[in-house]
Structure formats: C-alpha cells, structure tokens
Design a protein around this motif. Structure first.
Motif, PDB file in Angstrom:
ATOM      1  N   ILE A  53       0.847  -1.188   0.000  1.00  0.00           N
ATOM      2  CA  ILE A  53       0.000   0.000   0.000  1.00  0.00           C
ATOM      3  C   ILE A  53       0.886   1.243   0.000  1.00  0.00           C
ATOM      4  O   ILE A  53       1.826   1.339   0.788  1.00  0.00           O
ATOM      5  N   PHE A  54       0.555   2.197  -0.870  1.00  0.00           N
ATOM      6  CA  PHE A  54       1.349   3.420  -1.014  1.00  0.00           C
ATOM      7  C   PHE A  54       0.467   4.651  -0.866  1.00  0.00           C
ATOM      8  O   PHE A  54      -0.734   4.617  -1.122  1.00  0.00           O
ATOM      9  N   GLY A  55       1.095   5.749  -0.487  1.00  0.00           N
ATOM     10  CA  GLY A  55       0.410   7.022  -0.358  1.00  0.00           C
ATOM     11  C   GLY A  55       1.314   8.014   0.344  1.00  0.00           C
ATOM     12  O   GLY A  55       2.417   7.681   0.792  1.00  0.00           O
ATOM     13  N   SER A  56       0.850   9.234   0.475  1.00  0.00           N
ATOM     14  CA  SER A  56       1.676  10.328   0.953  1.00  0.00           C
ATOM     15  C   SER A  56       2.095  10.183   2.414  1.00  0.00           C
ATOM     16  O   SER A  56       1.284   9.839   3.283  1.00  0.00           O
ATOM     17  N   PRO A  76       5.239   7.868   8.279  1.00  0.00           N
ATOM     18  CA  PRO A  76       3.990   8.512   8.701  1.00  0.00           C
ATOM     19  C   PRO A  76       2.968   8.567   7.568  1.00  0.00           C
ATOM     20  O   PRO A  76       3.166   8.004   6.490  1.00  0.00           O
ATOM     21  N   GLY A  77       1.866   9.277   7.813  1.00  0.00           N
ATOM     22  CA  GLY A  77       0.865   9.499   6.768  1.00  0.00           C
ATOM     23  C   GLY A  77       0.138   8.228   6.368  1.00  0.00           C
ATOM     24  O   GLY A  77      -0.250   7.406   7.205  1.00  0.00           O
ATOM     25  N   ILE A  78      -0.042   8.050   5.068  1.00  0.00           N
ATOM     26  CA  ILE A  78      -0.730   6.871   4.541  1.00  0.00           C
ATOM     27  C   ILE A  78      -0.002   5.599   4.940  1.00  0.00           C
ATOM     28  O   ILE A  78      -0.628   4.560   5.203  1.00  0.00           O
ATOM     29  N   MET A  79       1.319   5.651   5.004  1.00  0.00           N
ATOM     30  CA  MET A  79       2.087   4.481   5.420  1.00  0.00           C
ATOM     31  C   MET A  79       1.702   4.049   6.826  1.00  0.00           C
ATOM     32  O   MET A  79       1.499   2.866   7.104  1.00  0.00           O
ATOM     33  N   GLY A 128      -0.852  10.670  -3.232  1.00  0.00           N
ATOM     34  CA  GLY A 128       0.487  10.961  -2.737  1.00  0.00           C
ATOM     35  C   GLY A 128       1.261  11.815  -3.715  1.00  0.00           C
ATOM     36  O   GLY A 128       0.736  12.237  -4.746  1.00  0.00           O
ATOM     37  N   GLY A 129       2.517  12.045  -3.389  1.00  0.00           N
ATOM     38  CA  GLY A 129       3.364  12.918  -4.182  1.00  0.00           C
ATOM     39  C   GLY A 129       4.354  12.157  -5.043  1.00  0.00           C
ATOM     40  O   GLY A 129       4.044  11.088  -5.578  1.00  0.00           O
ATOM     41  N   PHE A 130       5.569  12.691  -5.160  1.00  0.00           N
ATOM     42  CA  PHE A 130       6.564  12.109  -6.055  1.00  0.00           C
ATOM     43  C   PHE A 130       6.877  10.656  -5.703  1.00  0.00           C
ATOM     44  O   PHE A 130       7.014   9.809  -6.585  1.00  0.00           O
ATOM     45  N   GLY A 131       7.036  10.363  -4.409  1.00  0.00           N
ATOM     46  CA  GLY A 131       7.374   9.000  -4.004  1.00  0.00           C
ATOM     47  C   GLY A 131       6.286   8.016  -4.379  1.00  0.00           C
ATOM     48  O   GLY A 131       6.564   6.915  -4.866  1.00  0.00           O
ATOM     49  N   THR A 132       5.032   8.408  -4.158  1.00  0.00           N
ATOM     50  CA  THR A 132       3.899   7.551  -4.512  1.00  0.00           C
ATOM     51  C   THR A 132       3.836   7.329  -6.019  1.00  0.00           C
ATOM     52  O   THR A 132       3.631   6.204  -6.493  1.00  0.00           O
ATOM     53  N   LEU A 133       4.003   8.409  -6.791  1.00  0.00           N
ATOM     54  CA  LEU A 133       3.982   8.293  -8.251  1.00  0.00           C
ATOM     55  C   LEU A 133       5.146   7.432  -8.741  1.00  0.00           C
ATOM     56  O   LEU A 133       5.002   6.666  -9.705  1.00  0.00           O
ATOM     57  N   MET A 182       4.525   4.163 -11.030  1.00  0.00           N
ATOM     58  CA  MET A 182       5.108   4.024 -12.365  1.00  0.00           C
ATOM     59  C   MET A 182       6.063   2.837 -12.443  1.00  0.00           C
ATOM     60  O   MET A 182       6.148   2.168 -13.473  1.00  0.00           O
ATOM     61  N   GLU A 183       6.766   2.581 -11.349  1.00  0.00           N
ATOM     62  CA  GLU A 183       7.640   1.411 -11.316  1.00  0.00           C
ATOM     63  C   GLU A 183       6.829   0.135 -11.502  1.00  0.00           C
ATOM     64  O   GLU A 183       7.187  -0.740 -12.292  1.00  0.00           O
ATOM     65  N   ALA A 184       5.735   0.015 -10.763  1.00  0.00           N
ATOM     66  CA  ALA A 184       4.898  -1.175 -10.869  1.00  0.00           C
ATOM     67  C   ALA A 184       4.325  -1.326 -12.279  1.00  0.00           C
ATOM     68  O   ALA A 184       4.354  -2.421 -12.868  1.00  0.00           O
ATOM     69  N   LEU A 185       3.802  -0.231 -12.825  1.00  0.00           N
ATOM     70  CA  LEU A 185       3.237  -0.291 -14.173  1.00  0.00           C
ATOM     71  C   LEU A 185       4.291  -0.686 -15.202  1.00  0.00           C
ATOM     72  O   LEU A 185       4.032  -1.488 -16.107  1.00  0.00           O
TER      73      LEU A 185
END
Length: 239
Positions: free
Chosen positions: A48-51, A84-87, A146-151, A155-158
């Motif tokens: 699971i990913f997010g900001s 923190p955050g979504i994590m 999320g931001g750059f890290g989430t994107l 994109m890595e997964a895709l």
C-alpha cells in the motif's frame, strides 16, 4: 575537446573513493539478503502506497486504515513504507487485523520516521533495495493519493508489469477524483501520441470502496492462486 578525446592515462581516479564504493556493494547485498530472508514467509501480501504528509484526520488516512484492516482480516499481510501518513494508516489497519503489518523503512534526512504499528520492521539505506521488496512480495498494489514518491512506486509497478519483468498483479488506484487528471492524461496524451498502448490502461483499476478492493484482488487470483508459478518465480529472479 570533450572528455572522450583525451587519452585514458589523463583521467584522474580517486582510488580511496573507488575503494569505498566497492565496499558499499557489500552493504547493498546485505540489504537484499536480509530483506528477502525476513519477508520470504509472509505471502500473500499487498503493498500500500500514499503520501507521508497525510494527516491522521484526513479522509485519505482513514480510508487507507480501513482498506488495510479489511485486507489483513482477509488473510493478506500488508506492506507499507513504514513511515507517517498513509504508510502509518496502512500499518495501523493491518496491525489491528489478523495478518502481519510490515514496514519497509528508509533512512532519509527528513520527513521519514518509523511508525509504531509494525509487526515486522526492516530498514533500508537504499531506495532500490527497498523498492525491490515492495514488488517481489506483493500480490497486489493499492495506491492512495500521494506525491513524487507515490507516483514513483506506481510508475515502477506499471513499467515492470507492462514489460514483463514481474508477474501481472492488480494495480488499484484509490480515491478516483484524485487520479482522474492523471488517467485522462494517459488516455488523451500517452495513448494518442503512441507512447503506450490502449491495452496498457487495463493494468489499472480504480476502486474506492475497501470491500470492493479486497474482492477485486480475490477475483484476480481465483483461477490461478496467490502462489507464483515456476515461470513467474523465474521472472522474479531477473527482476
């Protein structure tokens, strides 16, 4: 004159620095070995990913916690970035569920600190070793705003699934209104320009309800099972 016009003997080599870089390879290898050994028994798992900047009062945080709790109760270990955050929300939901909550922490100069809701905690110095673990042990990706890290993770997964460098898996975007502009750009720019195929959009699902996310993952694997096939294991060896 360019660098490549000069004889090789004119190049300056910092040998102490070169030696330090060589020794660092052993640290990188250790991260891969230790991470793989610690996580090898936790399948099936969902990453699971997010900001990291999402406040606990945010609806995104609460939604991530609900999703993780339902996934955990359904038998999925939940992997997050450990911060923190979504994590934190993802780890918290899984922590109070029936399956393990896993945090893959990263050492950063700012913004990242280990959250308190981890049954299994592993810390990395190198992003690429950590990213490998997210993909290798996931049976699905769930991506919240999320931001750059989430994107970057999305994109890595895709890219890995599109190019066949990892097995196909559900890649689920949550909170549809957040992702609408990006998906429209994929459709109207990337496909129109021929940079991706129209079929590549089938790699992505957009689902907002926690129970529907769980059902979508089960449905995806209902004919094959969660355990990777021999061919999929061979692919992952070359990830």
């Amino acid at each position: 004159m360019s660098l490549y016009d000069k004889p090789a003997t004119h190049l300056s080599v910092d040998k102490p620095w070169s030696a330090k870089e060589s020794w660092r390879l052993f640290g990188i290898m250790a991260e891969f070995v230790e991470g793989t050994e610690r996580l090898d028994t936790i399948q099936p798992a969902v990453s699971i990913f997010g900001s990291a900047r999402t406040d606990p009062s945010s609806p995104h945080y609460k939604l991530a916690e609900q999703i993780a709790k339902q996934l955990s109760d359904a038998g999925f270990a939940v992997i997050s970035g450990g911060g923190p955050g979504i994590m934190e929300a993802a780890n918290k939901g899984a922590y109070y569920g029936k399956s393990p909550s896993i945090g893959l922490n990263i050492q950063l100069p700012h913004e990242q600190h280990r959250n308190a809701y981890q049954d299994i905690s592993q810390t990395f110095r190198h992003f690429f070793a950590r990213k490998y673990m997210f993909v290798k042990f996931a049976t699905a990706y769930v991506v919240l705003p999320g931001g750059f890290g989430t994107l970057d993770e999305l994109m890595e997964a895709l890219t890995l699934v599109q190019t066949g460098k990892t097995r196909k898996m559900p890649i689920i975007l949550v909170y549809s209104q957040f992702w609408r502009g990006l998906l429209d750009w994929f459709q109207n720019t990337l496909i129109t320009e021929g940079f991706i195929s129209a079929e590549d959009m089938n790699l992505i699902q957009v689902i907002d309800e926690p129970d529907q996310i769980v059902n979508a993952i089960f449905k995806y694997y209902e004919s094959s099972g969660f355990e990777p096939t021999a061919a999929e294991r061979e692919i992952q060896l070359n990830l």
